[in-house]
Design a protein around this motif. Structure first.
Motif, short mmCIF file in Angstrom:
data_model
loop_
_atom_site.label_atom_id
_atom_site.label_comp_id
_atom_site.label_asym_id
_atom_site.label_seq_id
_atom_site.Cartn_x
_atom_site.Cartn_y
_atom_site.Cartn_z
N LYS A 197 0.82 -1.22 0.00
CA LYS A 197 0.00 0.00 0.00
C LYS A 197 0.85 1.26 0.00
CE LYS A 197 -3.39 1.36 2.25
NZ LYS A 197 -4.36 1.77 3.28
N ASP A 198 1.94 1.26 0.72
CA ASP A 198 2.80 2.43 0.77
C ASP A 198 3.71 2.44 -0.45
OD1 ASP A 198 4.06 4.72 1.64
OD2 ASP A 198 5.42 3.65 2.97
N GLU A 199 4.64 1.52 -0.48
CA GLU A 199 5.48 1.31 -1.65
C GLU A 199 5.33 -0.14 -2.11
OE1 GLU A 199 6.74 3.50 -3.34
OE2 GLU A 199 7.16 5.20 -2.03
N PRO A 200 5.23 -0.38 -3.41
CA PRO A 200 5.50 0.57 -4.49
C PRO A 200 4.31 1.41 -4.95
CG PRO A 200 5.10 -1.58 -5.44
CD PRO A 200 5.01 -1.75 -3.94
N ALA A 201 3.15 1.30 -4.27
CA ALA A 201 1.94 1.95 -4.78
C ALA A 201 2.11 3.45 -4.97
CB ALA A 201 0.76 1.66 -3.85
N LYS A 202 2.67 4.14 -3.98
CA LYS A 202 2.78 5.59 -4.08
C LYS A 202 3.70 6.01 -5.22
CE LYS A 202 1.54 6.53 0.73
NZ LYS A 202 1.97 7.09 2.04
N SER A 203 4.79 5.29 -5.39
CA SER A 203 5.71 5.61 -6.48
C SER A 203 5.07 5.34 -7.85
CB SER A 203 7.01 4.81 -6.34
OG SER A 203 7.74 5.24 -5.21
#
Length: 263
Positions: A197-203
């Motif tokens: 959810k945090d990475e790699p999603a945000k990138s």
């Protein structure tokens, strides 16, 4: 000189064999010449300045190998978890953060035998039966796609026992941003899923210009997943790691997952 004997697609190797014959050289010498002229030693400048990125797959594999050694990693690296050709024909894009495992593994550019989450044997576990593999297969079934219709890869190709154990993360993430910026225009997909959810999603959301649309509980206490929309309305879904949260094929999560993946 980096090790150029990587697990590259057969078609790419054959192409270099043809080039070598045409110029009266051997394939190893030609590969080394290409790497020296077009890849090695230039990566930090390319990352910093956003300079031209070579479309040569061999050079990209060499750049991963070079950065792997520069950052001092020692457990191997792995990029694609499926055949390279899937990049231009996939319905579903699946991106995980980085390859896990405490053992030392080799270098793997792509998995030409098929989707690694379906046919590969991990450790002493029967092929395709590891927890994450079973969850991936269930997700494919849930979304109505076959393994051959999926392009799946690691956002950061460098292996570590856990993400927390990976050293020099800012530099690894900077390299991943460079690598995926090169890959972006080549990827064909109808829907994307990030495992993390945090990475790699945000990138990846930033890369594709996707905006957060909804956060949905997934039938596992207060654990949630995120749904993003690309400017062209394609969906990018960010899931918690499926090795820990086995939500597919789970009755308590089915309704929530349908809400999450609604078009």
């Amino acid at each position: 000189m980096v090790d150029i004997f990587l697990e590259l697609p057969d078609a790419l190797i054959r192409a270099y064999e043809r080039k070598a014959r045409a110029v009266g050289s051997d394939v190893e010498s030609l590969m080394r010449e290409v790497i020296e002229q077009r890849g090695l030693g230039l990566l930090p400048t390319a990352c910093k300045d956003g300079g031209p990125l070579s479309d040569d797959w061999l050079v990209k594999a060499a750049e991963i190998e070079t950065e792997y050694h520069r950052l001092g990693y020692d457990r191997g690296w792995r990029f694609m978890m499926c055949p390279q050709a899937n990049i231009s024909s996939a319905k579903l894009l699946v991106i995980t953060l980085n390859p896990g495992g405490s053992g030392v593994h080799g270098t793997t550019w792509s998995h030409e035998a098929g989707n690694a989450y379906c046919i590969e044997s991990w450790g002493e576990i029967e092929a395709g039966k590891a927890k994450l593999q079973r969850q991936m297969q269930s997700m494919y079934d849930f979304l109505g796609v076959g393994p051959e219709e999926v392009f799946t890869a690691n956002y950061v190709p460098f292996r570590s026992p856990t993400w927390q154990d990976l050293g020099r993360k800012p530099e690894a993430m900077a390299f991943a941003e460079y690598l995926w910026a090169w890959l972006k225009p080549k990827i064909q997909f109808e829907m994307a899923v990030c495992i993390g959810k945090d990475e790699p999603a945000k990138s990846l959301a930033k890369l594709f210009g996707a905006k957060l649309e909804a956060t949905v509980e997934i039938g596992w206490g207060k654990v949630t997943a995120d749904r993003y929309r690309l400017p062209d309305r394609r969906m990018l879904v960010a899931l918690p790691h499926l090795s820990r949260f086995s939500v597919f094929d789970r009755v308590a999560s089915e309704v929530k997952l349908r809400e999450l993946f609604q078009q």
